[in-house]
Design a protein around this motif. Structure first.
Motif, PDB file in Angstrom:
ATOM      1  N   GLU A 147      41.126 -86.434 -74.516  1.00  0.00           N
ATOM      2  CA  GLU A 147      40.073 -85.725 -74.821  1.00  0.00           C
ATOM      3  C   GLU A 147      39.401 -85.445 -73.314  1.00  0.00           C
ATOM      4  OE1 GLU A 147      37.397 -87.799 -77.519  1.00  0.00           O
ATOM      5  OE2 GLU A 147      38.496 -87.627 -79.187  1.00  0.00           O
ATOM      6  N   GLY A 148      38.616 -84.436 -73.349  1.00  0.00           N
ATOM      7  CA  GLY A 148      37.983 -83.975 -72.140  1.00  0.00           C
ATOM      8  C   GLY A 148      36.898 -83.021 -72.443  1.00  0.00           C
ATOM      9  N   VAL A 149      36.294 -82.489 -71.124  1.00  0.00           N
ATOM     10  CA  VAL A 149      34.974 -81.639 -71.442  1.00  0.00           C
ATOM     11  C   VAL A 149      35.654 -80.281 -70.523  1.00  0.00           C
ATOM     12  CG1 VAL A 149      32.629 -80.924 -70.747  1.00  0.00           C
ATOM     13  CG2 VAL A 149      33.523 -83.380 -71.451  1.00  0.00           C
ATOM     14  N   ILE A 150      35.824 -79.279 -71.371  1.00  0.00           N
ATOM     15  CA  ILE A 150      35.829 -78.053 -70.658  1.00  0.00           C
ATOM     16  C   ILE A 150      34.705 -77.213 -70.035  1.00  0.00           C
ATOM     17  CG2 ILE A 150      37.035 -75.620 -71.258  1.00  0.00           C
ATOM     18  CD1 ILE A 150      38.603 -76.718 -73.387  1.00  0.00           C
ATOM     19  N   GLN A 151      34.876 -77.030 -69.162  1.00  0.00           N
ATOM     20  CA  GLN A 151      33.696 -76.198 -68.304  1.00  0.00           C
ATOM     21  C   GLN A 151      34.089 -74.763 -67.529  1.00  0.00           C
ATOM     22  OE1 GLN A 151      32.183 -79.090 -65.638  1.00  0.00           O
ATOM     23  NE2 GLN A 151      30.928 -80.209 -66.885  1.00  0.00           N
ATOM     24  N   PRO A 152      33.233 -73.991 -67.300  1.00  0.00           N
ATOM     25  CA  PRO A 152      33.521 -72.874 -66.768  1.00  0.00           C
ATOM     26  C   PRO A 152      33.957 -72.994 -65.160  1.00  0.00           C
ATOM     27  CG  PRO A 152      31.493 -72.307 -68.029  1.00  0.00           C
ATOM     28  CD  PRO A 152      32.033 -73.826 -68.117  1.00  0.00           C
ATOM     29  N   ILE A 153      34.922 -72.471 -64.720  1.00  0.00           N
ATOM     30  CA  ILE A 153      35.456 -72.885 -63.255  1.00  0.00           C
ATOM     31  C   ILE A 153      34.270 -72.490 -62.147  1.00  0.00           C
ATOM     32  CG2 ILE A 153      36.479 -70.793 -62.452  1.00  0.00           C
ATOM     33  CD1 ILE A 153      38.613 -72.487 -61.452  1.00  0.00           C
ATOM     34  N   LEU A 154      33.332 -71.483 -62.638  1.00  0.00           N
ATOM     35  CA  LEU A 154      32.278 -70.866 -61.661  1.00  0.00           C
ATOM     36  C   LEU A 154      31.059 -70.782 -62.461  1.00  0.00           C
ATOM     37  CD1 LEU A 154      31.898 -69.710 -59.020  1.00  0.00           C
ATOM     38  CD2 LEU A 154      32.718 -67.566 -59.633  1.00  0.00           C
ATOM     39  N   THR A 155      29.964 -71.303 -61.972  1.00  0.00           N
ATOM     40  CA  THR A 155      28.784 -71.110 -62.297  1.00  0.00           C
ATOM     41  C   THR A 155      27.857 -70.565 -61.148  1.00  0.00           C
ATOM     42  OG1 THR A 155      28.868 -73.394 -63.666  1.00  0.00           O
ATOM     43  CG2 THR A 155      26.513 -72.383 -63.133  1.00  0.00           C
ATOM     44  N   ILE A 156      27.175 -69.487 -61.615  1.00  0.00           N
ATOM     45  CA  ILE A 156      26.224 -68.734 -60.543  1.00  0.00           C
ATOM     46  C   ILE A 156      24.886 -69.188 -60.738  1.00  0.00           C
ATOM     47  CG2 ILE A 156      25.787 -66.403 -59.772  1.00  0.00           C
ATOM     48  CD1 ILE A 156      28.654 -67.273 -59.128  1.00  0.00           C
ATOM     49  N   LYS A 157      24.181 -69.298 -59.714  1.00  0.00           N
ATOM     50  CA  LYS A 157      22.705 -69.338 -59.799  1.00  0.00           C
ATOM     51  C   LYS A 157      22.135 -68.055 -59.421  1.00  0.00           C
ATOM     52  CE  LYS A 157      22.506 -74.375 -58.438  1.00  0.00           C
ATOM     53  NZ  LYS A 157      21.953 -74.824 -59.972  1.00  0.00           N
ATOM     54  N   VAL A 158      21.223 -67.814 -60.274  1.00  0.00           N
ATOM     55  CA  VAL A 158      20.457 -66.288 -59.955  1.00  0.00           C
ATOM     56  C   VAL A 158      19.200 -66.698 -59.309  1.00  0.00           C
ATOM     57  CG1 VAL A 158      19.520 -64.259 -61.146  1.00  0.00           C
ATOM     58  CG2 VAL A 158      21.630 -65.603 -61.767  1.00  0.00           C
ATOM     59  N   ASN A 159      18.958 -65.993 -58.109  1.00  0.00           N
ATOM     60  CA  ASN A 159      17.650 -66.487 -57.479  1.00  0.00           C
ATOM     61  C   ASN A 159      16.711 -64.946 -57.613  1.00  0.00           C
ATOM     62  OD1 ASN A 159      18.521 -68.688 -56.765  1.00  0.00           O
ATOM     63  ND2 ASN A 159      19.372 -68.132 -55.078  1.00  0.00           N
ATOM     64  N   ALA A 160      15.518 -65.354 -57.452  1.00  0.00           N
ATOM     65  CA  ALA A 160      14.543 -63.961 -57.269  1.00  0.00           C
ATOM     66  C   ALA A 160      14.680 -63.520 -56.140  1.00  0.00           C
ATOM     67  CB  ALA A 160      13.037 -64.444 -57.704  1.00  0.00           C
ATOM     68  N   ARG A 161      14.691 -62.333 -55.908  1.00  0.00           N
ATOM     69  CA  ARG A 161      14.869 -61.672 -54.614  1.00  0.00           C
ATOM     70  C   ARG A 161      13.575 -61.003 -54.156  1.00  0.00           C
ATOM     71  NH1 ARG A 161      19.366 -56.820 -55.252  1.00  0.00           N
ATOM     72  NH2 ARG A 161      18.881 -56.853 -53.163  1.00  0.00           N
ATOM     73  N   GLU A 162      12.767 -61.157 -54.842  1.00  0.00           N
ATOM     74  CA  GLU A 162      11.143 -60.670 -54.368  1.00  0.00           C
ATOM     75  C   GLU A 162      10.017 -61.729 -55.442  1.00  0.00           C
ATOM     76  OE1 GLU A 162       8.732 -58.648 -52.257  1.00  0.00           O
ATOM     77  OE2 GLU A 162      10.780 -58.020 -52.476  1.00  0.00           O
ATOM     78  N   ALA A 163       8.902 -61.950 -54.678  1.00  0.00           N
ATOM     79  CA  ALA A 163       8.063 -62.766 -55.230  1.00  0.00           C
ATOM     80  C   ALA A 163       7.299 -61.981 -56.302  1.00  0.00           C
ATOM     81  CB  ALA A 163       7.054 -63.353 -54.065  1.00  0.00           C
ATOM     82  N   GLY A 164       6.558 -62.743 -57.206  1.00  0.00           N
ATOM     83  CA  GLY A 164       6.066 -62.163 -58.311  1.00  0.00           C
ATOM     84  C   GLY A 164       5.735 -63.059 -59.502  1.00  0.00           C
ATOM     85  N   SER A 165       4.950 -62.716 -60.496  1.00  0.00           N
ATOM     86  CA  SER A 165       4.787 -63.501 -61.738  1.00  0.00           C
ATOM     87  C   SER A 165       5.853 -62.925 -62.831  1.00  0.00           C
ATOM     88  CB  SER A 165       3.403 -63.466 -62.148  1.00  0.00           C
ATOM     89  OG  SER A 165       2.808 -62.169 -62.525  1.00  0.00           O
ATOM     90  N   VAL A 166       6.351 -63.952 -63.597  1.00  0.00           N
ATOM     91  CA  VAL A 166       7.283 -63.526 -64.572  1.00  0.00           C
ATOM     92  C   VAL A 166       6.300 -62.785 -65.516  1.00  0.00           C
ATOM     93  CG1 VAL A 166       8.769 -64.110 -66.647  1.00  0.00           C
ATOM     94  CG2 VAL A 166       8.463 -65.504 -64.217  1.00  0.00           C
ATOM     95  N   GLU A 167       6.470 -61.511 -65.822  1.00  0.00           N
ATOM     96  CA  GLU A 167       6.033 -60.621 -67.024  1.00  0.00           C
ATOM     97  C   GLU A 167       6.595 -60.868 -68.374  1.00  0.00           C
ATOM     98  OE1 GLU A 167       5.068 -55.870 -67.918  1.00  0.00           O
ATOM     99  OE2 GLU A 167       6.096 -56.386 -65.861  1.00  0.00           O
ATOM    100  N   ARG A 168       8.097 -60.871 -68.329  1.00  0.00           N
ATOM    101  CA  ARG A 168       8.744 -61.062 -69.691  1.00  0.00           C
ATOM    102  C   ARG A 168       9.922 -61.326 -69.476  1.00  0.00           C
ATOM    103  NH1 ARG A 168       8.367 -55.660 -69.294  1.00  0.00           N
ATOM    104  NH2 ARG A 168      10.042 -54.395 -69.401  1.00  0.00           N
ATOM    105  N   ILE A 169      10.617 -62.280 -70.471  1.00  0.00           N
ATOM    106  CA  ILE A 169      11.925 -62.733 -70.322  1.00  0.00           C
ATOM    107  C   ILE A 169      12.800 -61.949 -71.461  1.00  0.00           C
ATOM    108  CG2 ILE A 169      13.638 -64.808 -70.473  1.00  0.00           C
ATOM    109  CD1 ILE A 169      11.340 -66.419 -69.422  1.00  0.00           C
ATOM    110  N   ILE A 170      13.724 -61.235 -70.923  1.00  0.00           N
ATOM    111  CA  ILE A 170      14.642 -60.502 -71.851  1.00  0.00           C
ATOM    112  C   ILE A 170      15.923 -61.129 -72.230  1.00  0.00           C
ATOM    113  CG2 ILE A 170      15.867 -58.384 -72.047  1.00  0.00           C
ATOM    114  CD1 ILE A 170      13.869 -57.010 -70.192  1.00  0.00           C
ATOM    115  N   GLY A 171      16.444 -61.817 -71.261  1.00  0.00           N
ATOM    116  CA  GLY A 171      17.806 -62.437 -71.647  1.00  0.00           C
ATOM    117  C   GLY A 171      17.659 -63.765 -72.292  1.00  0.00           C
ATOM    118  N   GLU A 172      18.259 -63.849 -73.503  1.00  0.00           N
ATOM    119  CA  GLU A 172      18.178 -65.244 -74.338  1.00  0.00           C
ATOM    120  C   GLU A 172      19.391 -66.256 -73.567  1.00  0.00           C
ATOM    121  OE1 GLU A 172      18.493 -64.574 -78.442  1.00  0.00           O
ATOM    122  OE2 GLU A 172      16.622 -62.998 -78.365  1.00  0.00           O
TER     123      GLU A 172
END
Length: 212
Positions: free
Chosen positions: A2-27
């Motif tokens: 038995e084992g744990v399957i994980q994606p081989i690549l995980t990408i961190k998403v960074n803000a490219r500009e400063a601001g306040s969060v207005e709305r979150i669209i992606g679930e």
């Protein structure tokens, strides 16, 4: 085993500009295509800065148009002066040629011919200096126009860069994958380059397991 399957690549998403969060669209857990919107931020200070730069560019454009019309009118006046000067010189040249012919025929005296010669020589030198001055003015006008075009182009590029910053307030998925989680909440203040989400790339996987 038995084992744990994980994606081989995980990408961190960074803000490219400063601001306040207005709305979150992606679930969280949803599958995203590259370019899909994750969240939208707002930055009133950036909007005001862009409006100010838009005003500066429009003012620069109006000033350029006014100066361009002024320089075109000046250029036409210079051409008219050059044409008139050349015409006057040609007319005096013909008159002097006629004076020489009349002197040869005995109609005019040598003194009258000398006066006509002096007038013609003076006019010829004066015309040469005047045409040189007109050419210099024309060159200066062209240089001024090129400098103004450069200033206008720089102002336009500055405004375009500001608009690009506005587009960075919309955070999009950099790759195709699964949105594993979003770290921020609506109304939260986010700084530039701050990590705000994570995407798992599901094209390849790796397995973590323990062997006895």
């Amino acid at each position: 085993v038995e084992g744990v399957i994980q994606p081989i690549l995980t990408i961190k998403v960074n803000a490219r500009e400063a601001g306040s969060v207005e709305r979150i669209i992606g679930e969280e857990g949803s599958l995203l295509r590259q370019g899909d919107t994750i969240l939208v931020m707002e930055n009133p200070d950036l909007l005001r800065s862009i409006e100010d730069q838009r005003d500066d560019w429009e003012k620069q454009l109006i000033t350029y148009r006014e100066k361009e019309i002024e320089m075109e009118q000046k250029s036409l006046n210079l051409q008219q002066q050059a044409l008139q000067t050349d015409y006057d010189l040609n007319r005096l040249r013909k008159s002097f040629a006629l004076d020489k012919e009349e002197y040869r025929m005995g109609i005019k005296s040598k003194a009258q011919l000398e006066v006509a010669r002096d007038e013609y020589e003076y006019k010829k030198k004066s015309t040469a200096l005047q045409l040189e001055g007109l050419q210099h003015d024309s060159t200066v006008t062209v240089i001024r126009k090129e400098l103004m075009q450069g200033d206008l182009e720089r102002e336009k590029k500055k405004f375009a860069r500001a608009c690009e910053r506005l587009d960075k307030l919309v955070v999009r998925a950099p790759v195709k994958g699964q949105l594993s989680f979003v770290k921020v909440t609506p109304g939260q203040q986010v700084g530039p380059n701050e990590s705000i989400a994570e995407i798992k790339v599901l094209d390849q996987f790796k397995i973590h397991t323990s062997l006895s």
